[in-house]
Write an enzyme that holds these catalytic residues in place. Structure first.
Site, PDB file in Angstrom:
ATOM      1  N   ARG A 115       0.822  -1.220   0.000  1.00 22.44           N
ATOM      2  CA  ARG A 115       0.000   0.000   0.000  1.00 22.44           C
ATOM      3  C   ARG A 115       0.857   1.272   0.000  1.00 22.44           C
ATOM      4  O   ARG A 115       0.351   2.372  -0.237  1.00 22.44           O
ATOM      5  CB  ARG A 115      -0.946  -0.004   1.204  1.00 22.44           C
ATOM      6  CG  ARG A 115      -0.252   0.002   2.560  1.00 22.44           C
ATOM      7  CD  ARG A 115      -1.271  -0.068   3.700  1.00 22.44           C
ATOM      8  NE  ARG A 115      -0.630  -0.095   5.002  1.00 22.44           N
ATOM      9  CZ  ARG A 115      -0.205  -1.199   5.614  1.00 22.44           C
ATOM     10  NH1 ARG A 115      -0.344  -2.368   4.999  1.00 22.44           N
ATOM     11  NH2 ARG A 115       0.358  -1.143   6.806  1.00 22.44           N
ATOM     12  N   TYR A 116       2.157   1.120   0.293  1.00 18.60           N
ATOM     13  CA  TYR A 116       3.041   2.287   0.347  1.00 18.60           C
ATOM     14  C   TYR A 116       3.879   2.458  -0.921  1.00 18.60           C
ATOM     15  O   TYR A 116       4.507   3.494  -1.102  1.00 18.60           O
ATOM     16  CB  TYR A 116       3.996   2.176   1.545  1.00 18.60           C
ATOM     17  CG  TYR A 116       3.305   2.145   2.883  1.00 18.60           C
ATOM     18  CD1 TYR A 116       2.452   3.177   3.285  1.00 18.60           C
ATOM     19  CD2 TYR A 116       3.500   1.079   3.755  1.00 18.60           C
ATOM     20  CE1 TYR A 116       1.826   3.146   4.512  1.00 18.60           C
ATOM     21  CE2 TYR A 116       2.875   1.038   4.988  1.00 18.60           C
ATOM     22  CZ  TYR A 116       2.037   2.068   5.359  1.00 18.60           C
ATOM     23  OH  TYR A 116       1.401   2.036   6.579  1.00 18.60           O
ATOM     24  N   THR A 117       3.939   1.434  -1.752  1.00 17.81           N
ATOM     25  CA  THR A 117       4.817   1.490  -2.925  1.00 17.81           C
ATOM     26  C   THR A 117       4.021   1.627  -4.213  1.00 17.81           C
ATOM     27  O   THR A 117       2.852   1.256  -4.287  1.00 17.81           O
ATOM     28  CB  THR A 117       5.692   0.226  -3.005  1.00 17.81           C
ATOM     29  OG1 THR A 117       4.843  -0.922  -2.983  1.00 17.81           O
ATOM     30  CG2 THR A 117       6.663   0.145  -1.841  1.00 17.81           C
TER      31      THR A 117
END
Length: 737
Positions: A115-117
């Site tokens: 979800r962060y990349t």
């Protein structure tokens, strides 16, 4: 209704299905595009999302969701791990995905959560996907039959060898190192020009693997060719380094590149542990000064330490030198697993490209025919434009009326009826005739191409040359890994200037316990053994020498005395220190001397001369020296301290010949020392005939016996040994001494 089934049959059937599924759909890559199903699905899903190099990045969670929901009904972790690896420039030679965010690092840290990349396709992926919309490959139904996915990608370059692959299936595995894409393309061009090119010729271009982390390959050209010929083997890979001079004559070693798939964090931790455990006696300290580039600083114990000695100890005990295994096991046609050689892999890629060319050309031909049919209808419409407009205005069913009046096809009429009013002013007869002529010429070219195999290969060669020119401008195109073949003996016993040298006696027990004692010529009664154990081998050497072990399987192992504990007791188990497995198989134990040679010999009477440096092994698993035939085993290895060899068989026949008749090999099957029928080799002794007082001659022969009676050529049967020893049924020459 329940049906009874034999449990063995049921298990065999189900396990076979599982094995096939693992081999075809999970572990082994397709030789044509070099991808496993999960990788292919990731790239196809990103292509469907139009995440091209010029597009914006998208969250990896979105991509993983698309792949898992539409094409790959497995865990999201497996999909994300594969996606993240394709974005790591230290894991793959040519990243297929551009990542934004934390995708891990060479220290061994994992990527951030999906979800962060964010990610998008790289320019290399575009060349793998190009042609998907031109009917170039077969499509198959997805797992839920809701859509379709490609069974293989067009792959305009040999991706299998460019990025490599690894995987473990049921009963088989694959391990393919990455290579330089420019070399692969040039080798493919050579194979197009000269289809019968040998692997030796291809190896002149593809000189060896090219790892994203650089390093140095130490194998000789012959070893590289052997790996590419057999499809199996290994490469020795070493880190790159340089020395930096400091004040007051001090210096330090700096590691610039580490071997492929070695985690920098674990490497430094291992070096630090070895320093604290005093295994690396020449190293004072290690520290990590890496930023964007790797920089590992290693400080010597003192400025008097020999630089090569420090390096040798680091290579021996750490992963600054590793072995990269090679197993070119792939799915040749997407179905059949096969261990292939370099030529077969490149040929498979070229055959795939030819099939793509034929399919794309056929697809284009169909589109041209369709367009020519439409142009023909438009030309008729141009001539009869007013009448057609009148029919459209007046008739209830203009389509049928136009077909009946002008004899046009449904496709032509549909094209006419779909024209917008503003397009009527552009319905220029000259433009249509020009387009028609150009399409006719292109059609003829395509027909010629499809009929002539030479033209097809010429077109493929042109594609490869254009690709090579394009990739040459890319940042990653230059070779990262150097090839510097190293002579045998790089493990030469080093002189530790910081440690005093002293005599040592090493004892190996029957049960495999090894122990060192200070001094030489020791009383054997002073050696300590457990109950029921005793002496197997005793050898005398110096503190800075290494030990050589030869097994009956023909493998050699080397061991530094640093690895033997200095505490008192019964010693330690040898099989934990070297990978012999069965210590009982050790047939010789002797000290290492760089300049000396030995004679290795087998039960069937084969043997050859080998230099001691060739016996040094770089790993715990040792090195195969003697290539044994069935039912044969190595009897021993003797240091050559003379110019003549005495061979004794189990039928007590003895043969003497010159040591010069034996070849000097690094490894091999050997040559025949003595000819046998049913008997086998019992023992060998080496002596100097020129020395009048040679102890062996005195002990073996009486004064009235002429030694020339037993002298012959290598490979002869020999003659019965002297009667005084024949009566004693002597089994070893050392019984004389």
């Amino acid at each position: 209704m329940d049906q009874k089934q034999d449990i063995t049959t049921a298990l065999e059937t189900r396990y076979l299905l599982y094995a096939l599924s693992t081999i075809m759909d999970r572990a082994l890559p397709d030789a044509r595009d070099g991808l496993k199903p999960v990788h292919r699905r990731i790239l196809f899903a990103m292509d469907q999302l139009k995440l091209y190099p010029q597009s914006n990045f998208r969250k990896c969670s979105k991509i993983v969701g698309e792949v898992m929901g539409n094409y790959h009904p497995h865990g999201d972790k497996a999909i994300y791990d594969s996606l993240a690896r394709f974005a790591q420039d230290y894991s793959v030679r040519y990243p297929l995905i551009e990542g934004q965010g934390n995708f891990g690092n060479i220290d061994g840290d994992n990527p951030a959560a999906q979800r962060y990349t964010e990610a998008r396709l790289s320019k290399y992926s575009i060349d793998l996907l190009e042609g998907l919309d031109e009917d170039s490959v077969d499509f198959k139904e997805t797992y839920d039959s809701s859509s379709h996915e490609p069974s293989v990608l067009p792959a305009s370059f040999p991706h299998l060898l460019a990025n490599g692959a690894s995987g473990i299936a049921v009963g088989m595995a694959t391990s393919i190192p990455p290579h330089n894409i420019l070399e692969l393309l040039q080798a493919s061009i050579l194979l197009v020009d000269k289809p019968n090119s040998s692997i030796e010729q291809l190896s002149e271009i593809v000189v060896g693997p090219d790892f994203p982390t650089g390093g140095i390959i130490l194998d000789s050209k012959e070893d590289v060719i052997k790996v590419y010929t057999e499809g199996k083997g290994s490469f020795r890979l070493r880190s790159k380094h340089h020395y930096e001079d400091l004040k007051h004559g001090n210096w330090q070693l700096v590691i610039d590149e580490i071997p492929y798939q070695v985690q920098k964090g674990k490497l430094i931790e291992k070096i630090a542990d070895l320093i604290s455990g005093k295994k690396l006696s020449l190293v004072q300290n290690v520290r990590d000064e890496s930023a964007e580039e790797i920089r590992i600083v290693i400080e010597p114990k003192s400025r008097n330490v020999q630089k090569e000695n420090l390096l040798t100890s680091l290579y021996q005990f750490t992963d600054l030198e590793t072995k990269i295994s090679v197993n070119l096991n792939v799915l040749i046609d997407g179905i059949s697993p096969k261990v292939s050689n370099l030529r077969e892999l490149l040929k498979t890629f070229l055959d795939h490209r030819r099939e793509i060319l034929i399919r794309k050309s056929t697809h284009r031909l169909k589109n041209i025919d369709k367009r020519l049919e439409i142009i023909e209808g438009l030309l008729q419409a141009y001539v009869n434009l007013d009448r057609i407009i009148s029919i459209i205005r007046e008739e209830d069913d203009p389509k049928t009326a136009i077909i009946e009046e002008f004899g046009l096809s449904e496709l032509q009429v549909e094209a006419i009826l779909n024209l917008r009013l503003r397009a009527l002013r552009r319905l220029d007869e000259e433009l249509l005739l020009k387009e028609q002529q150009e399409l006719m010429e292109e059609r003829q070219t395509l027909e010629d191409l499809l009929e002539d195999q030479k033209l097809q290969w010429k077109s493929i060669k042109k594609e490869l040359m254009l690709l090579k020119k394009k990739f040459a401008d890319y940042k990653l195109s230059g070779r990262q890994t150097l090839l510097e073949p190293e002579e045998e003996g790089y493990r030469e016993s080093f002189n530790d200037n910081t440690i005093d040298d002293f005599p040592v006696t090493v004892v190996l027990s029957e049960n495999g316990w090894i122990r060192s004692y200070k001094g030489h010529s020791l009383d054997t009664n002073s050696f300590k053994f457990r109950d029921g154990d005793g002496i197997k081998f005793v050898t005398q050497l110096s503190r800075n020498q290494q030990l050589l072990f030869i097994t009956s399987e023909g493998r050699s192992f080397s061991l530094s005395l640093d690895q033997l504990k200095k505490d008192k007791g019964y010693g330690e188990p040898l099989n934990l220190m070297i990978g012999t497995g069965n210590v009982a198989s050790i047939v010789s134990l002797l000290p290492y001397y760089h300049e000396r040679k030995g004679l290795i010999f087998s039960k069937k009477g084969l043997g050859f001369t080998v230099a001691f440096p060739s016996l040094l092994s770089s790993t715990k698993t040792g090195k195969q020296i003697f290539e044994l035939s069935e039912d044969d085993e190595v009897v021993g290895l003797q240091e050559i301290k003379g110019d003549n060899v005495i061979v004794l068989s189990t039928s007590f026949k003895m043969l003497i010949f010159s040591i010069k008749e034996l070849p000097i090999l690094k490894k091999g099957k050997g040559v025949r020392l003595q000819r046998y029928k049913e008997e086998t080799l019992l023992d060998i002794m080496i002596f100097s005939q020129n020395e009048k007082n040679d102890l062996i001659i005195k002990k073996l022969f009486s004064k009235n016996e002429d030694i020339r009676h037993w002298i012959g050529k290598r490979g002869h049967v020999g003659k019965l040994m002297p009667k005084k020893h024949l009566r004693k049924k002597m089994t070893k020459f050392e019984d004389l001494l």
